[in-house]
Design a protein around this motif. Structure first.
Motif, PDB file in Angstrom:
ATOM      1  N   SER A  62       0.797  -1.145  -0.073  1.00 42.40           N
ATOM      2  CA  SER A  62      -0.033   0.050  -0.008  1.00 42.40           C
ATOM      3  C   SER A  62       0.881   1.193  -0.060  1.00 42.40           C
ATOM      4  N   PRO A  63       1.384   1.734  -1.130  1.00 43.97           N
ATOM      5  CA  PRO A  63       2.401   2.758  -1.031  1.00 43.97           C
ATOM      6  C   PRO A  63       1.950   3.966  -1.159  1.00 43.97           C
ATOM      7  N   ASP A  64       2.651   5.081  -0.527  1.00 43.26           N
ATOM      8  CA  ASP A  64       2.490   6.333  -0.159  1.00 43.26           C
ATOM      9  C   ASP A  64       3.444   7.148  -0.987  1.00 43.26           C
ATOM     10  N   PRO A  65       3.123   7.996  -2.028  1.00 41.76           N
ATOM     11  CA  PRO A  65       2.032   8.440  -2.824  1.00 41.76           C
ATOM     12  C   PRO A  65       1.482   7.231  -3.505  1.00 41.76           C
ATOM     13  N   ARG A  66       0.348   7.420  -3.961  1.00 40.93           N
ATOM     14  CA  ARG A  66      -0.333   6.511  -4.951  1.00 40.93           C
ATOM     15  C   ARG A  66      -0.455   7.248  -6.268  1.00 40.93           C
ATOM     16  N   THR A  67      -0.403   6.515  -7.357  1.00 42.60           N
ATOM     17  CA  THR A  67      -0.214   6.967  -8.800  1.00 42.60           C
ATOM     18  C   THR A  67      -1.808   6.579  -9.039  1.00 42.60           C
ATOM     19  N   VAL A  68      -2.446   7.656  -9.798  1.00 37.67           N
ATOM     20  CA  VAL A  68      -3.960   7.336 -10.191  1.00 37.67           C
ATOM     21  C   VAL A  68      -3.968   8.477 -11.427  1.00 37.67           C
ATOM     22  N   PHE A  69      -5.000   7.996 -12.264  1.00 39.91           N
ATOM     23  CA  PHE A  69      -5.716   8.997 -13.213  1.00 39.91           C
ATOM     24  C   PHE A  69      -7.074   9.236 -12.521  1.00 39.91           C
ATOM     25  N   PHE A  70      -7.405  10.473 -12.596  1.00 39.07           N
ATOM     26  CA  PHE A  70      -8.760  11.000 -12.243  1.00 39.07           C
ATOM     27  C   PHE A  70      -9.619  10.774 -13.449  1.00 39.07           C
TER      28      PHE A  70
END
Length: 300
Positions: A62-70
């Motif tokens: 559960s990494p921090d930060p997290r890579t996302v697409f909005f």
């Protein structure tokens, strides 16, 4: 927590809080347990996913930060539209989930190997049968040339991997998926771990805290099962492309069993035990796993 000590999970023990994940390597939370559907559904609902190499215990992250697409802000690259206009391509949803996963499991190079093991393929195919995992495929004639698959939890599509066998094949799959999810009012495509390809495509890094907030706030979203039945997607409409339409599909869909309601998860009781896992750089196999260019190894 000692960097060489991880919680070791048996099949009846819940995950520890994600805040206990290591900073180095980023997000490593626990080891052990299994890849049962119940365990995977529990993991994704808490912002956790498995990632390990053959011969290792199952490792949970559960990494921090997290890579996302909005999803609402996803931009379609000009190269995607150009390829679609000049190519005879067809885009489908859930036509052949298993083959899409198998194509994603092929090593990108002789050095890197693959983290999508036979056990993982079987586990995610079972999630697909339960209506929790889905694929989007790109076809050229009757040849599968691109695709992406992942797990749905609430309003988040947790992307696992994608592949391309033509120029822009994975970009096309990702773009069509983003626009389809936008129609369903999804919030995010979760990419989990940053890599250069994702950032070039417009991905963002957000804190684990914000990711979990968005995940949990959408956890009660439900979907009509018909929206995930095998179907051909009309990509000109999805991507707002005018002009040349895609050609008729020349392959028969692989029909899957109707989706069933999500499994009722009972909270697992028990003490979180510990095991020693060597994560020092001298451990070549594990080190290679943790330092790959990106979990997805996306080729564009």
């Amino acid at each position: 927590m000692d960097a060489n000590m991880l919680p070791y999970l048996s099949t009846d023990i819940s995950f520890p809080p994600v805040e206990q994940a290591l900073d180095d390597p980023n997000g490593l939370l626990a080891a052990g347990a299994d890849l049962s559907s119940e365990r995977l559904i529990q993991a994704y609902s808490q912002g956790i996913f498995p990632w390990y190499s053959p011969g290792e215990p199952i490792l949970w992250w559960s990494p921090d930060p997290r890579t996302v697409f909005f999803v609402n802000h996803f931009k379609i690259h000009k190269s995607v539209k150009k390829t679609l206009r000049k190519s005879q391509l067809t885009v489908t949803l859930n036509f052949n989930f298993k083959e899409t996963v198998k194509r994603c499991s092929r090593p990108r190079s002789a050095e890197n190997g693959t983290w999508i093991t036979k056990e993982m393929i079987e586990a995610y195919c079972e999630l697909h049968r339960l209506g929790k995992a889905h694929s989007l495929e790109v076809w050229q004639g009757n040849q599968l040339v691109g695709g992406i698959y992942g797990v749905v939890t609430g309003g988040v599509f947790c992307g696992e991997s994608m592949f391309s066998e033509i120029s822009n094949g994975s970009k096309i799959a990702l773009s069509c998926l983003a626009r389809y999810l936008k129609q369903l009012d999804f919030k995010l495509i979760d990419c989990q771990i940053e890599n250069p390809h994702l950032m070039k495509l417009g991905a963002s890094n957000i804190s684990r805290k914000l990711y979990l907030s968005l995940l949990h706030s959408s956890s009660q979203q439900t979907w009509d099962s018909q929206q995930w039945q095998p179907q051909r997607l009309h990509w000109p409409s999805l991507l707002d492309i005018t002009g040349k339409d895609d050609l008729p599909l020349e392959v028969e869909p692989v029909i899957v069993e109707p989706a069933t309601p999500p499994l009722a998860l009972q909270p697992a009781n028990g003490r979180v035990e510990s095991c020693e896992v060597n994560i020092k750089p001298a451990d070549t196999q594990l080190s290679d796993n943790l330092h790959r260019p990106g979990r997805h190894g996306i080729e564009v």
